[in-house]
Write a protein that holds these residues in place. Structure first.
Motif, PDB file in Angstrom:
ATOM      1  N   GLY A 123       8.015  19.403 -15.972  1.00  0.00           N
ATOM      2  CA  GLY A 123       8.523  18.076 -15.769  1.00  0.00           C
ATOM      3  C   GLY A 123       7.410  17.086 -15.862  1.00  0.00           C
ATOM      4  O   GLY A 123       6.564  17.164 -16.726  1.00  0.00           O
ATOM      5  N   GLN A 124       7.399  16.203 -14.955  1.00  0.00           N
ATOM      6  CA  GLN A 124       6.462  15.132 -15.137  1.00  0.00           C
ATOM      7  C   GLN A 124       5.267  15.279 -14.237  1.00  0.00           C
ATOM      8  O   GLN A 124       4.717  14.326 -13.755  1.00  0.00           O
ATOM      9  CB  GLN A 124       7.144  13.819 -14.906  1.00  0.00           C
ATOM     10  CG  GLN A 124       7.841  13.809 -13.573  1.00  0.00           C
ATOM     11  CD  GLN A 124       8.604  12.537 -13.431  1.00  0.00           C
ATOM     12  OE1 GLN A 124       8.685  11.771 -14.341  1.00  0.00           O
ATOM     13  NE2 GLN A 124       9.150  12.305 -12.277  1.00  0.00           N
ATOM     14  N   GLY A 125       4.907  16.457 -13.979  1.00  0.00           N
ATOM     15  CA  GLY A 125       3.616  16.630 -13.366  1.00  0.00           C
ATOM     16  C   GLY A 125       3.660  16.503 -11.879  1.00  0.00           C
ATOM     17  O   GLY A 125       4.656  16.747 -11.263  1.00  0.00           O
ATOM     18  N   GLN A 126       2.588  16.133 -11.415  1.00  0.00           N
ATOM     19  CA  GLN A 126       2.291  16.165 -10.002  1.00  0.00           C
ATOM     20  C   GLN A 126       3.432  15.693  -9.134  1.00  0.00           C
ATOM     21  O   GLN A 126       3.535  16.031  -7.986  1.00  0.00           O
ATOM     22  CB  GLN A 126       1.098  15.252  -9.777  1.00  0.00           C
ATOM     23  CG  GLN A 126       0.721  15.149  -8.328  1.00  0.00           C
ATOM     24  CD  GLN A 126      -0.650  14.578  -8.228  1.00  0.00           C
ATOM     25  OE1 GLN A 126      -1.230  14.174  -9.209  1.00  0.00           O
ATOM     26  NE2 GLN A 126      -1.187  14.548  -7.043  1.00  0.00           N
ATOM     27  N   GLY A 127       4.233  14.972  -9.732  1.00  0.00           N
ATOM     28  CA  GLY A 127       5.419  14.413  -9.158  1.00  0.00           C
ATOM     29  C   GLY A 127       5.788  14.811  -7.762  1.00  0.00           C
ATOM     30  O   GLY A 127       5.551  14.058  -6.847  1.00  0.00           O
ATOM     31  N   HIS A 128       6.316  15.966  -7.630  1.00  0.00           N
ATOM     32  CA  HIS A 128       7.167  16.082  -6.478  1.00  0.00           C
ATOM     33  C   HIS A 128       6.475  16.247  -5.171  1.00  0.00           C
ATOM     34  O   HIS A 128       6.554  17.263  -4.539  1.00  0.00           O
ATOM     35  CB  HIS A 128       8.182  17.158  -6.723  1.00  0.00           C
ATOM     36  CG  HIS A 128       9.332  16.536  -7.413  1.00  0.00           C
ATOM     37  ND1 HIS A 128      10.181  15.697  -6.764  1.00  0.00           N
ATOM     38  CD2 HIS A 128       9.704  16.546  -8.692  1.00  0.00           C
ATOM     39  CE1 HIS A 128      11.059  15.244  -7.597  1.00  0.00           C
ATOM     40  NE2 HIS A 128      10.790  15.742  -8.787  1.00  0.00           N
ATOM     41  N   PHE A 148       0.829  -1.211   0.000  1.00  0.00           N
ATOM     42  CA  PHE A 148       0.000   0.000   0.000  1.00  0.00           C
ATOM     43  C   PHE A 148       0.861   1.258   0.000  1.00  0.00           C
ATOM     44  O   PHE A 148       0.402   2.337  -0.343  1.00  0.00           O
ATOM     45  CB  PHE A 148      -0.952  -0.021   1.190  1.00  0.00           C
ATOM     46  CG  PHE A 148      -1.867  -1.202   1.150  1.00  0.00           C
ATOM     47  CD1 PHE A 148      -2.796  -1.331   0.136  1.00  0.00           C
ATOM     48  CD2 PHE A 148      -1.778  -2.209   2.083  1.00  0.00           C
ATOM     49  CE1 PHE A 148      -3.623  -2.433   0.064  1.00  0.00           C
ATOM     50  CE2 PHE A 148      -2.602  -3.308   2.021  1.00  0.00           C
ATOM     51  CZ  PHE A 148      -3.527  -3.425   1.006  1.00  0.00           C
ATOM     52  N   LYS A 149       2.078   1.092   0.448  1.00  0.00           N
ATOM     53  CA  LYS A 149       3.039   2.193   0.364  1.00  0.00           C
ATOM     54  C   LYS A 149       4.208   1.729  -0.503  1.00  0.00           C
ATOM     55  O   LYS A 149       4.551   0.552  -0.503  1.00  0.00           O
ATOM     56  CB  LYS A 149       3.542   2.554   1.765  1.00  0.00           C
ATOM     57  CG  LYS A 149       2.503   3.241   2.641  1.00  0.00           C
ATOM     58  CD  LYS A 149       2.401   4.705   2.278  1.00  0.00           C
ATOM     59  CE  LYS A 149       1.533   5.510   3.227  1.00  0.00           C
ATOM     60  NZ  LYS A 149       0.227   4.969   3.542  1.00  0.00           N
ATOM     61  N   PRO A 150       4.796   2.650  -1.222  1.00  0.00           N
ATOM     62  CA  PRO A 150       5.886   2.244  -2.117  1.00  0.00           C
ATOM     63  C   PRO A 150       7.150   1.874  -1.353  1.00  0.00           C
ATOM     64  O   PRO A 150       7.341   2.329  -0.218  1.00  0.00           O
ATOM     65  CB  PRO A 150       6.118   3.504  -2.960  1.00  0.00           C
ATOM     66  CG  PRO A 150       5.643   4.625  -2.102  1.00  0.00           C
ATOM     67  CD  PRO A 150       4.513   4.078  -1.294  1.00  0.00           C
ATOM     68  N   PRO A 151       7.996   1.063  -1.945  1.00  0.00           N
ATOM     69  CA  PRO A 151       9.286   0.784  -1.307  1.00  0.00           C
ATOM     70  C   PRO A 151      10.134   2.050  -1.284  1.00  0.00           C
ATOM     71  O   PRO A 151       9.962   2.943  -2.113  1.00  0.00           O
ATOM     72  CB  PRO A 151       9.912  -0.273  -2.227  1.00  0.00           C
ATOM     73  CG  PRO A 151       9.210  -0.144  -3.525  1.00  0.00           C
ATOM     74  CD  PRO A 151       7.838   0.381  -3.220  1.00  0.00           C
ATOM     75  N   VAL A 152      11.023   2.113  -0.313  1.00  0.00           N
ATOM     76  CA  VAL A 152      11.935   3.257  -0.231  1.00  0.00           C
ATOM     77  C   VAL A 152      13.247   2.842  -0.889  1.00  0.00           C
ATOM     78  O   VAL A 152      13.880   1.869  -0.484  1.00  0.00           O
ATOM     79  CB  VAL A 152      12.181   3.653   1.241  1.00  0.00           C
ATOM     80  CG1 VAL A 152      13.167   4.806   1.306  1.00  0.00           C
ATOM     81  CG2 VAL A 152      10.870   4.033   1.901  1.00  0.00           C
ATOM     82  N   VAL A 153      13.609   3.570  -1.902  1.00  0.00           N
ATOM     83  CA  VAL A 153      14.749   3.176  -2.719  1.00  0.00           C
ATOM     84  C   VAL A 153      15.863   4.196  -2.577  1.00  0.00           C
ATOM     85  O   VAL A 153      15.627   5.395  -2.712  1.00  0.00           O
ATOM     86  CB  VAL A 153      14.327   3.065  -4.202  1.00  0.00           C
ATOM     87  CG1 VAL A 153      15.511   2.689  -5.055  1.00  0.00           C
ATOM     88  CG2 VAL A 153      13.205   2.069  -4.355  1.00  0.00           C
ATOM     89  N   MET A 207       7.020   6.459 -10.459  1.00  0.00           N
ATOM     90  CA  MET A 207       6.085   5.455  -9.953  1.00  0.00           C
ATOM     91  C   MET A 207       6.165   5.275  -8.441  1.00  0.00           C
ATOM     92  O   MET A 207       5.281   4.688  -7.837  1.00  0.00           O
ATOM     93  CB  MET A 207       6.305   4.119 -10.657  1.00  0.00           C
ATOM     94  CG  MET A 207       7.617   3.453 -10.313  1.00  0.00           C
ATOM     95  SD  MET A 207       7.918   1.984 -11.309  1.00  0.00           S
ATOM     96  CE  MET A 207       6.671   0.876 -10.705  1.00  0.00           C
ATOM     97  N   LEU A 208       7.237   5.795  -7.840  1.00  0.00           N
ATOM     98  CA  LEU A 208       7.369   5.632  -6.392  1.00  0.00           C
ATOM     99  C   LEU A 208       6.756   6.780  -5.618  1.00  0.00           C
ATOM    100  O   LEU A 208       6.650   6.728  -4.403  1.00  0.00           O
ATOM    101  CB  LEU A 208       8.844   5.523  -6.012  1.00  0.00           C
ATOM    102  CG  LEU A 208       9.545   4.232  -6.392  1.00  0.00           C
ATOM    103  CD1 LEU A 208      10.964   4.254  -5.881  1.00  0.00           C
ATOM    104  CD2 LEU A 208       8.803   3.037  -5.818  1.00  0.00           C
ATOM    105  N   LYS A 209       6.386   7.818  -6.313  1.00  0.00           N
ATOM    106  CA  LYS A 209       5.831   8.948  -5.596  1.00  0.00           C
ATOM    107  C   LYS A 209       4.517   8.532  -4.953  1.00  0.00           C
ATOM    108  O   LYS A 209       3.771   7.745  -5.520  1.00  0.00           O
ATOM    109  CB  LYS A 209       5.616  10.107  -6.551  1.00  0.00           C
ATOM    110  CG  LYS A 209       6.942  10.702  -6.973  1.00  0.00           C
ATOM    111  CD  LYS A 209       6.738  11.700  -8.031  1.00  0.00           C
ATOM    112  CE  LYS A 209       8.091  12.150  -8.575  1.00  0.00           C
ATOM    113  NZ  LYS A 209       7.930  12.840  -9.835  1.00  0.00           N
TER     114      LYS A 209
END
Lengths: 153, 548
Positions: B539-544, A65-70, A93-95
């Motif tokens: 950039g790639q949007g909502q991203g940050h 449910f939460k992304p891995p921390v890389v 994809m990790l945001k």
């Protein structure tokens, strides 16, 4: 939440037995399936060729449910990896707002490898490196190669 | 100093620019010292020289005190009269400096402009320690602290408000140096002239902004207005959308349909798995199916929906898809009638346009409605995974306005649809139905379908630019055709992955998350959207949200 744990196991066994090309996945601590050591070979068609980068994956308790921390444990000259002791990586994809449980660590590894080939200069963590990549590619390649050699894991 | 004593008899005026105080009846309401009109009449109970609200008893104070104690090496040197000396506390050694940034003095000017409102934070008092604390909602708190003392009356001299440039530069080094995480945002100032105090507070604030709990140390220096803008936009972003889509309501979760796993869901391989836990499901096991027809273990989907109201697979909002679902059910009877009232947007399609694919008039995608009685849509759960890529393809097509289609026409006004558009929800299932046909080996049928689609699109006033639909369909077939022709589990997984990867890439390239169906869910779409638009320009949007 036994089920997601099972998923972690499953993902790990899949990643370790059948890793993405140029990658190697192992556990930091044999007893802890939530912290992975991922070794990524620098892709041949990049200034990181010949290098090997150690990347740390920490799967949170509420994964997926939460992304891995890389984080990058090997220093790398790359605009999407912070040039500090943390080595934070910026992958879309990790945001938190982009992550979805259907995403898997394997895809993250592939995405990182993709970033080594084509950095995302529009969304940099290291602005200067991004600028250099855009404006002085030769210098960028030179520096990236230098670092790759110097810090190889 | 006596001029600063508030007397009630004669109204006094306070200048925020130079902290000068005078009697209103003597000099009016323009500062006699610096000509500023940024002034306030001092009233009892509303004295701008009073401290701002101080919140003292949080952790930061302790930390700050300790660090102050430990950090004496960074204490200002003996030539304290020289001006300001900032000692960033904690783990940010002075060595951790950014490269020279010549533009920064100019940038600082704009920062000051931005921070005018914080000027009142500093008041002309003899020796003060102030702590400022701002509650930033979900992003946590922003705290910083300044200590001010000055030596003589010259501090009130409006002629010396400027900081020595050298000090600004050295301060800027620390202020804008990209720091590591966890740098406490407190700053200490000692022995500075009071005239610099205002700037001091501003700088400390700005630094707290950059390096503080908001985690903005990422590329944490501003060398241009753009950077400043970015930082502000990130603040919006972090405050409002830190963790993506909002949680689904309990009702919405409770009302999700459940169903036993049937043969269609398993497919030929007799195996299927929940994409959340990656555990296999058995025939007859009861799972929760979202309105986008992705299904999951009930226990798996629930914790996700309690955090985010989107499908873990296609990220469609469950509320939106439900609305579309309900609407479809309400409209079922009309779809095959000859009116297009339900679509609300189209012109009537002349009957001569009816092709070999029977198509009712109405909104653009409804051409597929008659292919299959709508009731059966819900009984084809193996289809819906197509929903997402199809969806996207359609959206993408629509959004590619002003591109010539393959008939040489130009389309304008790629129209954004609201989330309850006929594209959403089960109707798309019919798309997949038609897709089955399209992807069959009968290439004629395929051409026909595409042509029909284009023609109807042209007819119906929705102006969907579909010039490369065929490509899209190809792509979709590669990406999403899996559920329709389920094979063994391994294959499914592989395809899942490839789909997801593509999905990820697509999102990334399409200014990620700037998807129409997300818009309505935000509490403050205007602000967020602005920030997002800004981002997508950069950039790639909502991203940050930059959690890291």
């Amino acid at each position: 939440m036994a089920a997601p744990n099972k998923r972690v196991l499953k993902e790990f066994s899949d990643c370790s037995t059948n890793p993405p090309p140029g990658c190697k996945v192992s556990l930091v601590d044999e007893a802890n399936f939530k912290e992975w050591n991922v070794l990524i070979d620098g892709p041949a068609n990049s200034p990181y060729a010949g290098g090997r980068f150690k990347v740390n994956f920490v799967l949170p308790d509420d994964y997926p449910f939460k992304p891995p921390v890389v984080t990058f444990k090997t220093k790398i000259y790359h605009c999407n990896v912070t040039n500090d002791a943390t080595g934070s990586v910026c992958i879309a994809m990790l945001k938190p707002d982009a992550w979805k449980p259907a995403s898997m660590c394997k895809q993250v590894i592939e995405a990182i490898r993709g970033l080594l080939i084509v950095p995302n200069v529009d969304d940099p963590l290291e602005l200067e490196i991004a600028t250099q990549y855009k404006e002085n590619r030769v210098e960028f390649d030179k520096k990236a190669k230098e670092w790759t050699k110097k810090y190889r894991a | 100093m006596s001029s600063q004593q508030t007397t009630t008899a004669r109204p006094q005026v306070y200048c925020f620019g130079c902290q000068h105080v005078w009697y209103q009846d003597e000099h009016g309401i323009r500062c006699p010292a610096c000509e500023s009109d940024f002034v306030q009449i001092i009233e009892t109970g509303n004295d701008p020289r009073e401290d701002p609200p101080i919140i003292d008893d949080d952790m930061d104070f302790e930390t700050w005190q300790n660090q102050m104690h430990d950090d004496h090496t960074h204490e200002p040197p003996s030539d304290a009269g020289h001006g300001l000396h900032f000692a960033p506390l904690g783990s940010n050694p002075l060595a951790a400096r950014g490269p020279g940034q010549p533009d920064q003095a100019a940038t600082l000017g704009s920062l000051f402009g931005l921070l005018q409102s914080f000027q009142s934070l500093t008041a002309p008092a003899a020796s003060t320690t102030r702590s400022y604390d701002f509650n930033l909602g979900t992003s946590g708190r922003l705290s910083f602290r300044t200590t001010t003392s000055y030596r003589d009356g010259s501090a009130n001299d409006p002629q010396s408000p400027d900081l020595p440039v050298q000090d600004i530069n050295s301060f800027l080094h620390d202020m804008f140096a990209p720091g590591g995480p966890g740098i406490p945002p407190q700053f200490a100032q000692a022995n500075g002239q009071r005239a610099g105090t205002t700037r001091n507070a501003q700088m400390a604030f700005m630094d707290a902004l950059l390096h503080g709990p908001l985690g903005l140390h990422r590329a944490g220096y501003a060398t241009s207005n753009e950077d400043l803008e970015r930082i502000v936009a990130e603040l919006f972003e972090q405050q409002a959308g830190q963790s993506g889509a909002p949680a689904a309501s309990e009702d919405a979760i409770a009302s999700l349909p459940t169903k036993p796993v049937d043969q269609n869901m398993l497919g030929d391989s007799e195996k299927a798995e929940c994409t959340i836990c990656m555990g296999e499901v058995a025939l007859g096991e009861v799972v929760t199916e979202l309105y986008c027809h992705h299904w999951f273990h009930t226990d798996c989907i629930k914790p996700w929906l309690e955090q985010h109201n989107t499908c873990p697979h296609c990220r469609m909002s469950i509320e939106d898809s439900k609305a579309a679902f309900d609407k479809k059910n309400a409209n079922t009877g009309q779809n095959n009638s000859s009116t297009n009232a339900a679509s609300g947007s189209g012109t009537n399609a002349p009957s001569s346009q009816a092709s070999s694919m029977p198509r009712p008039p109405g909104a653009w995608p409804t051409m597929f409605h008659s292919q299959q009685p709508s009731g059966t849509a819900t009984t084809r759960p193996q289809q819906p995974l197509l929903n997402s890529p199809l969806h996207q393809a359609l959206r993408d097509n629509r959004s590619q306005s002003n591109t010539p289609n393959d008939r040489g026409q130009r389309r304008v006004g790629g129209q954004r649809r609201d989330s309850s558009s006929p594209l959403d929800g089960p109707r798309s299932t019919r798309w997949s139905q038609s897709y089955d046909e399209i992807s069959s080996s009968d290439s004629r049928s395929r051409r026909r379908s595409t042509r029909d689609l284009q023609r109807s699109a042209n007819q119906e006033g929705q102006n969907p630019p579909i010039h490369n639909l065929q490509d899209r369909l190809e792509q979709i077939r590669r990406a999403g055709g899996r559920e329709a022709d389920t094979q063994d589990n391994v294959n499914r997984r592989t395809r899942d992955q490839s789909y997801s990867t593509r999905d990820y890439e697509r999102r990334r390239s399409a200014s990620e998350l700037n998807e129409p169906h997300n818009d309505g869910e935000q509490e403050n779409p205007g602000l967020l959207q602005r920030a997002r638009d800004w981002f997508s320009g950069h950039g790639q949007g909502q991203g940050h949200g930059h959690g890291h």
